[in-house]
Motif scaffolding. Structure first.
Motif, PDB file in Angstrom:
ATOM      1  N   THR A  70      -8.110   0.438   3.447  1.00 18.76           N
ATOM      2  CA  THR A  70      -7.753   1.863   3.449  1.00 18.76           C
ATOM      3  C   THR A  70      -6.784   2.211   2.325  1.00 18.76           C
ATOM      4  O   THR A  70      -6.293   3.321   2.258  1.00 18.76           O
ATOM      5  CB  THR A  70      -7.121   2.261   4.795  1.00 18.76           C
ATOM      6  N   TRP A  71      -6.522   1.254   1.442  1.00 16.42           N
ATOM      7  CA  TRP A  71      -5.578   1.474   0.356  1.00 16.42           C
ATOM      8  C   TRP A  71      -6.258   2.171  -0.818  1.00 16.42           C
ATOM      9  O   TRP A  71      -7.480   2.111  -0.983  1.00 16.42           O
ATOM     10  CB  TRP A  71      -5.016   0.155  -0.131  1.00 16.42           C
ATOM     11  N   THR A  90      -3.624  -1.818  -6.376  1.00 14.51           N
ATOM     12  CA  THR A  90      -3.918  -1.259  -5.068  1.00 14.51           C
ATOM     13  C   THR A  90      -2.608  -0.999  -4.335  1.00 14.51           C
ATOM     14  O   THR A  90      -1.632  -1.737  -4.504  1.00 14.51           O
ATOM     15  CB  THR A  90      -4.857  -2.196  -4.263  1.00 14.51           C
ATOM     16  N   THR A  92      -0.718   1.376  -0.705  1.00 14.79           N
ATOM     17  CA  THR A  92      -0.868   2.209   0.478  1.00 14.79           C
ATOM     18  C   THR A  92       0.474   2.823   0.850  1.00 14.79           C
ATOM     19  O   THR A  92       1.525   2.279   0.531  1.00 14.79           O
ATOM     20  CB  THR A  92      -1.396   1.389   1.668  1.00 14.79           C
ATOM     21  N   THR A  95      -0.822   1.615   6.029  1.00 13.31           N
ATOM     22  CA  THR A  95      -1.006   0.324   6.696  1.00 13.31           C
ATOM     23  C   THR A  95      -0.646  -0.833   5.771  1.00 13.31           C
ATOM     24  O   THR A  95      -1.375  -1.146   4.834  1.00 13.31           O
ATOM     25  CB  THR A  95      -2.474   0.174   7.161  1.00 13.31           C
TER      26      THR A  95
END
Length: 166
Positions: A70-71, A90, A92, A95
């Protein structure tokens, strides 16, 4: 008199690409694993992979089913004279990666021709968060092998002491 305290140095996380074997014309996912997080939270990573484009194709990063699923993720491929570089960033805001596991996969395609080869994956640069936890890179490789060999033995039946030709 002052009190001097010496803290234990933080343990480094290990970022690893395992050695992998694939056949000609295969599409495989090679994991980029992180271990040794013990109490650490990773919310950002920068990874630079150097590889041989004459042995394999590497253009994509696949995060499905990984910590970075989900990043936000971005890549930049730089072609060199004999080796190429894939830079991966990458991060986030939600999470975090808090346990050992796969950060993301490298999507690799092997050539369809019969050219056994090994392409080392050098983790040229690895940064987790802004350097905490520290990261130790462990390089890997993809070895391309055949899976369609036919072995012929003559004569068809073998008598002890007889010469074999392969």
């Amino acid at each position: 008199m002052g009190l001097l305290t010496v803290g234990m140095p933080a343990m480094a996380a290990q970022v690893e690409i395992p050695d992998t074997t694939a056949t000609y014309g295969a599409s495989i996912l090679v994991p980029v694993r992180v271990t040794g997080l013990a109490g650490e939270s990773v919310v950002a990573a920068e990874v630079t992979v150097v590889f041989d484009p004459s042995a394999i194709q590497l253009d994509l990063v696949d995060a499905a089913g990984t910590a970075a699923q989900t990043w936000l993720l971005d890549t930049l491929r730089v072609s060199g004279a004999s080796l190429d570089t894939l830079k991966i960033a990458t991060a986030t805001a939600a999470t975090a990666m808090t346990a050992d596991g796969v950060l993301f996969h490298l999507a690799v395609n092997t050539p369809s021709g019969r050219h056994p080869a090994t392409s080392p994956f050098e983790l040229f640069y690895v940064l987790l968060n802004a350097g905490t936890p520290a990261a130790v890179a462990v390089d890997g490789a993809v070895t391309v092998v055949g899976a369609d060999a036919v072995v012929g033995v003559t004569p068809a039946s073998i008598t002890p002491g007889e010469t074999l030709s392969l």
